[in-house]
Design a protein around this motif. Structure first.
Motif, PDB file in Angstrom:
ATOM      1  N   ILE A 163       1.606   5.506   0.747  1.00  0.00           N
ATOM      2  CA  ILE A 163       1.642   4.464  -0.291  1.00  0.00           C
ATOM      3  C   ILE A 163       2.132   3.144   0.302  1.00  0.00           C
ATOM      4  CG2 ILE A 163       2.662   3.789  -2.505  1.00  0.00           C
ATOM      5  CD1 ILE A 163       2.785   6.714  -3.263  1.00  0.00           C
ATOM      6  N   ALA A 164       3.152   3.237   1.171  1.00  0.00           N
ATOM      7  CA  ALA A 164       3.671   2.020   1.796  1.00  0.00           C
ATOM      8  C   ALA A 164       2.549   1.315   2.549  1.00  0.00           C
ATOM      9  CB  ALA A 164       4.818   2.364   2.745  1.00  0.00           C
ATOM     10  N   SER A 165       1.767   2.074   3.313  1.00  0.00           N
ATOM     11  CA  SER A 165       0.666   1.479   4.080  1.00  0.00           C
ATOM     12  C   SER A 165      -0.320   0.777   3.155  1.00  0.00           C
ATOM     13  CB  SER A 165      -0.076   2.547   4.877  1.00  0.00           C
ATOM     14  OG  SER A 165       0.822   3.281   5.667  1.00  0.00           O
ATOM     15  N   ILE A 166      -0.644   1.441   2.042  1.00  0.00           N
ATOM     16  CA  ILE A 166      -1.622   0.869   1.109  1.00  0.00           C
ATOM     17  C   ILE A 166      -1.095  -0.452   0.538  1.00  0.00           C
ATOM     18  CG2 ILE A 166      -2.746   1.190  -1.131  1.00  0.00           C
ATOM     19  CD1 ILE A 166      -2.788   4.201  -0.500  1.00  0.00           C
ATOM     20  N   ILE A 167       0.159  -0.427   0.100  1.00  0.00           N
ATOM     21  CA  ILE A 167       0.709  -1.634  -0.539  1.00  0.00           C
ATOM     22  C   ILE A 167       0.852  -2.770   0.468  1.00  0.00           C
ATOM     23  CG2 ILE A 167       2.696  -2.572  -1.777  1.00  0.00           C
ATOM     24  CD1 ILE A 167       3.080   0.126  -3.038  1.00  0.00           C
ATOM     25  N   GLU A 213      -2.593  -4.138   1.041  1.00  0.00           N
ATOM     26  CA  GLU A 213      -3.084  -4.962  -0.064  1.00  0.00           C
ATOM     27  C   GLU A 213      -2.403  -6.324  -0.079  1.00  0.00           C
ATOM     28  OE1 GLU A 213      -4.367  -1.470  -3.239  1.00  0.00           O
ATOM     29  OE2 GLU A 213      -2.429  -2.451  -3.442  1.00  0.00           O
ATOM     30  N   THR A 214      -1.100  -6.315   0.256  1.00  0.00           N
ATOM     31  CA  THR A 214      -0.370  -7.582   0.268  1.00  0.00           C
ATOM     32  C   THR A 214      -0.883  -8.491   1.385  1.00  0.00           C
ATOM     33  OG1 THR A 214       1.547  -6.308  -0.446  1.00  0.00           O
ATOM     34  CG2 THR A 214       1.945  -8.588   0.220  1.00  0.00           C
ATOM     35  N   LEU A 215      -1.138  -7.881   2.554  1.00  0.00           N
ATOM     36  CA  LEU A 215      -1.562  -8.691   3.712  1.00  0.00           C
ATOM     37  C   LEU A 215      -3.054  -9.026   3.684  1.00  0.00           C
ATOM     38  CD1 LEU A 215       0.280  -6.975   6.722  1.00  0.00           C
ATOM     39  CD2 LEU A 215       0.908  -9.090   5.544  1.00  0.00           C
ATOM     40  N   PHE A 216      -3.866  -8.056   3.280  1.00  0.00           N
ATOM     41  CA  PHE A 216      -5.318  -8.234   3.464  1.00  0.00           C
ATOM     42  C   PHE A 216      -6.125  -8.240   2.175  1.00  0.00           C
ATOM     43  CE2 PHE A 216      -3.593  -5.736   7.102  1.00  0.00           C
ATOM     44  CZ  PHE A 216      -3.593  -6.759   8.037  1.00  0.00           C
ATOM     45  N   GLY A 217      -5.467  -8.151   1.025  1.00  0.00           N
ATOM     46  CA  GLY A 217      -6.190  -8.293  -0.244  1.00  0.00           C
ATOM     47  C   GLY A 217      -6.763  -6.999  -0.787  1.00  0.00           C
ATOM     48  N   LYS A 218      -7.260  -7.087  -2.041  1.00  0.00           N
ATOM     49  CA  LYS A 218      -7.842  -5.913  -2.702  1.00  0.00           C
ATOM     50  C   LYS A 218      -8.943  -6.355  -3.653  1.00  0.00           C
ATOM     51  CE  LYS A 218      -3.928  -6.014  -5.897  1.00  0.00           C
ATOM     52  NZ  LYS A 218      -2.992  -5.262  -6.705  1.00  0.00           N
ATOM     53  N   LEU A 238      -1.580   0.169  10.208  1.00  0.00           N
ATOM     54  CA  LEU A 238      -1.333  -0.400  11.543  1.00  0.00           C
ATOM     55  C   LEU A 238      -0.120  -1.330  11.501  1.00  0.00           C
ATOM     56  CD1 LEU A 238      -5.020  -1.138  12.612  1.00  0.00           C
ATOM     57  CD2 LEU A 238      -3.478   0.564  13.594  1.00  0.00           C
ATOM     58  N   ALA A 239      -0.091  -2.206  10.494  1.00  0.00           N
ATOM     59  CA  ALA A 239       1.012  -3.160  10.372  1.00  0.00           C
ATOM     60  C   ALA A 239       2.337  -2.418  10.224  1.00  0.00           C
ATOM     61  CB  ALA A 239       0.779  -4.077   9.174  1.00  0.00           C
ATOM     62  N   TYR A 240       2.311  -1.344   9.434  1.00  0.00           N
ATOM     63  CA  TYR A 240       3.517  -0.564   9.183  1.00  0.00           C
ATOM     64  C   TYR A 240       4.061   0.030  10.480  1.00  0.00           C
ATOM     65  CZ  TYR A 240       6.266   3.295   7.149  1.00  0.00           C
ATOM     66  OH  TYR A 240       7.247   4.180   6.820  1.00  0.00           O
ATOM     67  N   ARG A 241       3.168   0.599  11.300  1.00  0.00           N
ATOM     68  CA  ARG A 241       3.608   1.213  12.554  1.00  0.00           C
ATOM     69  C   ARG A 241       4.123   0.174  13.538  1.00  0.00           C
ATOM     70  NH1 ARG A 241       5.302   6.197  12.021  1.00  0.00           N
ATOM     71  NH2 ARG A 241       4.286   6.631  10.042  1.00  0.00           N
TER      72      ARG A 241
END
Ligand code: ATP
Ligand code: MG
Lengths: 309, 262
Positions: free
Chosen positions: A228-232, A235-240, A255-258
């Motif tokens: 869920i963290a990755s998804i959110i 979405e915050t960085l790259f849109g939805k 990727l950003a999370y890691r």
């Protein structure tokens, strides 16, 4: 370090894609994931062990990936059946399957908490042997293979979501009444959707096991939150803007999370704080859009007041 | 075409909130007939349509559709030949999907959803043409999300979705109630056209007594879950709104000793 984070990010981007299918497409927070991720690892490692000792063929470890996917899909079907046929809340249905899976995963692993592939060829080690032993080359080879797997999964899922069945599954998460009124069995759509979601999650677990050469029965806790963290974050960085945009965002988010975790690790944070960090990241990523919206609103108000003066 | 025998639905049975929403309803609808349904709030009109569509199960009684008993059949099974518009204009469409995706879903009514492509080229052309008949300019917005449309536009789209594969039975639950008078009249006109062109058996709930008396060929009146009046032929033609109110309150008084306004 960056390359290691890239590999981890790609592996967990599959997890994010799986969670994306249940959370964003079906609109079901599915906790089966904590169990099915490990099911994938366990199935992959046990099948890989079937290869003859000293062999060099990638066939068996490669086949372990679809097997893991199928096992994860079965777990998803269980959750789907408990939810739709027994009318259990989806959250609880997921917890029930996840709890059962803890025992099943241990059974698959012959009741050992960790099982290694025992020197048998894995999908990564076969490739390493083909190329060179140079550690940097290894990492590039590993990242390339992972990239191929992630691209393949994302492409297949994208095509699937545009089929009649894919449309029906997407609509089920959007407006179930309308789906039934269109003569579609929404229960079946949820079951199929959860099967796909957990299949991809299990694939993620299988690829992780191949990458680290072992399965860990206890490593599943908190996987949902990581997904869920990755998804959110994505979405915050790259849109939805559309499902397909959101799907790519989920991969980017993983990727950003890691990368973020790798940076924090470099700064000296202990690994035991990771789960807390994941939870905090989710809260922050949820807060960013809310905060930026309210700031924008306040600005607009001030601008209006100034204009009125 | 559609026969309902001794249908009963009781909500919250055995509690203080017990409510007989359908009480021994017997009804029969001929093929191609257009029936309007009126009754006060809570009379059981929506419940009747929900029972027919399968959204609510009967407590007792039977429903036959097109010669087949469907009492135990699930909603999605019945939807193969039943088209539906809801009282709430948001209920009939998927807001986060595009207009063409919504239409494609409806266009597959009665078929198995497989792995063939969801929207073929030819479908797009067909959808455009069908949308242009609504006269709302939606044909140029095939790729817009439905959530961006107004209530009236969404209800018109739902009407198109319910009829794009002509159903044998069309259920309309106050489908223009939430719309402004002009849009309501337009949606009502399009409804009439679709129904006539395809000779669809239709049941329409409305609170507009004038509409009820002048649309279709018979009118039924529900009160407290009971069928209190059926108007057909000459009797219906000579009926005025004032007289219906009188007849209705008399009928309602007869069976319950309380008077309720429409
Ligand atoms: N799902 C439900 N659970 C409990 N009670 C219900 C349910 N649906 C309807 N009812 C009750 O059944 C009765 C009939 O409701 P119904 O919705 O059929 O009325 P209606 O004739 O459509 O009214 P309206 O004109 O307001 O739409 C009402 O008393 C309502 O409160
Ligand atoms: Mg109603």
């Amino acid at each position: 370090m960056a390359l290691g984070a890239l590999e981890q990010g790609l592996i967990y981007s599959l997890l994010a894609v799986g969670v994306f299918v249940s959370l964003r497409i079906l609109d079901i927070p599915d906790l089966t994931v904590d169990g099915s991720f490990i099911t994938g690892s366990a199935v992959s490692v046990m099948i890989t062990q079937l290869a003859p000792e000293g062999g060099a063929s990638a066939l068996i470890p490669a086949l372990s990936l679809p097997a893991a996917l199928a096992a994860g899909a079965l777990a998803g079907i269980c959750t789907g059946l408990i939810h739709t046929k027994l009318k259990v809340q989806p959250l609880l249905a997921g917890i029930i399957t996840m709890t059962g899976l803890f025992s099943i995963n241990l059974l698959v692993l012959n009741e050992k908490p960790t099982v290694s592939i025992n020197g048998r060829p894995g999908i990564f080690s076969v490739l390493y042997d083909l190329f060179s032993v140079n550690p940097t080359t290894r990492k590039i080879v590993a990242a390339a293979l992972l990239l191929v797997i992630v691209a393949l999964v994302a492409a297949l899922l994208t095509v699937f979501l545009k089929t009649q069945l894919g449309l029906a599954i997407r609509a089920t998460g959007d407006n179930e009444d309308m789906v039934r009124a269109s003569s579609i069995d929404s229960d079946n759509m949820k079951i199929i959707g959860l099967a796909i979601a957990n299949g991809i999650v299990a694939l993620s677990g299988a690829v992780l096991a191949q990458h680290q050469n072992f399965a860990d029965a206890k490593a599943g806790t908190g996987m949902v939150v990581v997904g869920i963290a990755s998804i959110i974050i994505g979405e915050t960085l790259f849109g939805k803007r559309s499902v397909f945009n959101s799907l790519l965002s989920a991969i980017g988010g993983a990727l950003a999370y890691r990368i973020f975790i790798a940076v924090v690790l470099q700064l000296g944070l202990k690994a035991s704080y990771f789960k807390l960090l994941s939870a905090v990241i989710i809260i922050i990523s949820i807060l960013i859009p809310i905060a930026s919206k309210s700031i924008a609103e306040r600005r607009a108000k001030e601008a209006k007041n100034n204009a009125d003066d | 075409m559609l026969t309902i025998k001794n249908a009963r639905i009781t909500f919250n049975a055995g509690t203080v909130n017990e409510r007989k929403a359908l009480d021994k309803i017997n009804l029969s609808f001929a093929r191609g007939s257009f029936t309007t349904v009126i009754g006060s709030n809570g009379a059981g009109k929506s419940t009747l349509l929900n029972a027919i569509s399968g959204a609510y199960a009967l407590d007792s009684g039977h429903i036959f559709l097109d010669g087949e008993e469907i009492t135990e059949k699930p909603e999605h099974f019945r939807a193969r030949i039943i088209g539906r518009l809801f009282q709430d204009p948001l209920k009939g469409t998927a807001p986060n999907m595009t207009i063409e995706e919504n239409l494609a879903l409806a266009y597959g009514r009665g078929t198995r959803r497989g792995l063939s492509i969801g929207i073929r080229k030819a479908d797009g052309v067909f959808f455009k043409e069908a949308l242009s008949r609504l006269g709302l300019g939606l044909e140029d917005r095939l790729k817009s999300k439905v959530g961006l449309l107004s209530g009236g536009q969404r209800q018109a789209l739902t009407l198109l979705m319910a009829t794009i594969v002509p159903p044998k039975l069309l259920l309309l639950d106050e489908h223009t109630a939430a719309l402004d008078p002009q849009t309501a009249a337009q949606v009502m006109r399009i409804t009439g056209e679709f129904v006539r062109e395809n000779n669809i058996t239709t049941i329409m709930v409305t609170h507009n007594i004038d509409d009820a008396l002048h649309t279709g060929d018979s009118t039924i009146v529900l009160s407290n879950g009971r069928l209190v009046l059926t108007l057909e032929g000459v009797e219906r033609e000579s009926m005025t709104v004032e007289r219906l109110m009188k007849v209705y309150s008399a009928a309602a008084n007869d069976s319950f000793g309380d008077s309720m306004l429409l």
